[in-house]
Enzyme design. Sequence first.
Site, PDB file in Angstrom:
ATOM      1  N   LYS A 182     -12.229  -6.648   1.972  1.00  0.00           N
ATOM      2  CA  LYS A 182     -12.727  -6.358   0.624  1.00  0.00           C
ATOM      3  C   LYS A 182     -14.247  -6.398   0.556  1.00  0.00           C
ATOM      4  O   LYS A 182     -14.858  -5.636  -0.191  1.00  0.00           O
ATOM      5  CB  LYS A 182     -12.132  -7.347  -0.381  1.00  0.00           C
ATOM      6  CG  LYS A 182     -10.643  -7.140  -0.639  1.00  0.00           C
ATOM      7  CD  LYS A 182     -10.128  -8.081  -1.724  1.00  0.00           C
ATOM      8  CE  LYS A 182      -8.668  -7.805  -2.028  1.00  0.00           C
ATOM      9  NZ  LYS A 182      -8.147  -8.699  -3.100  1.00  0.00           N
ATOM     10  N   LYS A 223      -1.971   1.335   2.945  1.00  0.00           N
ATOM     11  CA  LYS A 223      -1.133   0.720   1.928  1.00  0.00           C
ATOM     12  C   LYS A 223      -1.282   1.469   0.595  1.00  0.00           C
ATOM     13  O   LYS A 223      -2.375   1.941   0.252  1.00  0.00           O
ATOM     14  CB  LYS A 223      -1.549  -0.748   1.748  1.00  0.00           C
ATOM     15  CG  LYS A 223      -0.657  -1.554   0.824  1.00  0.00           C
ATOM     16  CD  LYS A 223      -1.166  -2.980   0.734  1.00  0.00           C
ATOM     17  CE  LYS A 223      -0.383  -3.765  -0.304  1.00  0.00           C
ATOM     18  NZ  LYS A 223      -0.928  -5.130  -0.493  1.00  0.00           N
ATOM     19  N   LYS A 235      -3.813   1.090  -6.023  1.00  0.00           N
ATOM     20  CA  LYS A 235      -4.289   1.631  -7.299  1.00  0.00           C
ATOM     21  C   LYS A 235      -5.723   2.119  -7.209  1.00  0.00           C
ATOM     22  O   LYS A 235      -6.194   2.868  -8.061  1.00  0.00           O
ATOM     23  CB  LYS A 235      -4.158   0.579  -8.401  1.00  0.00           C
ATOM     24  CG  LYS A 235      -4.822  -0.739  -8.106  1.00  0.00           C
ATOM     25  CD  LYS A 235      -4.517  -1.748  -9.207  1.00  0.00           C
ATOM     26  CE  LYS A 235      -4.825  -3.169  -8.774  1.00  0.00           C
ATOM     27  NZ  LYS A 235      -3.811  -3.719  -7.880  1.00  0.00           N
TER      28      LYS A 235
END
Length: 344
Positions: free
Chosen positions: A114, A206, A209
Amino acid sequence: MAFKERVFSGVQPTGNLHLGNYLGAITKFVALQDNYDCIYCVVDMHAITVWQEPRELAHATREVTAAFIACGIDPKKHIVFNQSQVAEHAELAWVFNCVARLGWLNRMTQFKEKAGKDRENVSVGLYAYPNLMAADILVYRATHVPVGEDQKQHLELARDIAQKFNNDYGASIQNHGYGDMFFPQPEPIIQGPATRVMSLRDGAKKMSKSDASDYSRINLTDDADAIAQKIRKAKTDPEPLPSEEKGLEPRPEADNLVGIYAALSDKTKAQVLGEFGGGQFSTFKSALVDLAVAKLGPIGAEMKKLVQDPVYIDSVLAEGSDRARVIAADTMKAVKDIVGFVRR
């Protein structure tokens, strides 16, 4: 020491709940209701480890709550609440910040993913996120946690923190009458054929959103036409479906779609291939469209209905947080005594 069996898990309110959230998490939450006391949390404190527009965060918190209810979680029998209404999560997280070791957090792969190359510019909250996740679980002394494959490392850290707390304060734990350990070692629950749902456009990524393409995912609020269009446009390869599961290994997109069908139909991948193996993708995709629309259509309709009634949603969250706080407050009173804090 025997601990009462209790499940805890949470979902971040960051908008656009999709099929991966449903199959990887929420269906597991629903299934566990029959055998455990369950506490399900909308983890809004985790959400703000990266910037969230405040009005959107509030909307997304209510939307996740609506999804819980629409999918079949009973907020009367179990506890449904949002994290920020129970201050004990943050209190215990600070204690755990002082128990966890820097080297443990440095090994967390999700932070590295991240943060990317700009690690110096991310929030401290993003770095310490796993300690808060441990507090979420252990403030209820939960024994079981349904997690996706990508969260297993965080649960292992929670177990390490629980063990170190028990070891560090062992004498105090015994002096206060809690036996030889205060926190349990929470066990992961990973079940089903689609624990990790991948993008419809790239079987190596994966479902997310944050993907720029809406065709990469099926949102829980998508209508029948949108679901059908996305599945028909999902990336595949020119070969027929294999007849055996090992034939899926070099074919990530095929493997993903078969896994989705298996999870939605409550079958194994082998059973799905027994039905469709050797056939063309077009036939299989048509069957998957019918199945997905039948399963997800009513959920999306109910979610939209519930989101339009924020007074009801807020009442569910308020009642749930009141019930959660009773458990969490008892834990924190004990933790403060064990650590040596003077309390009222």
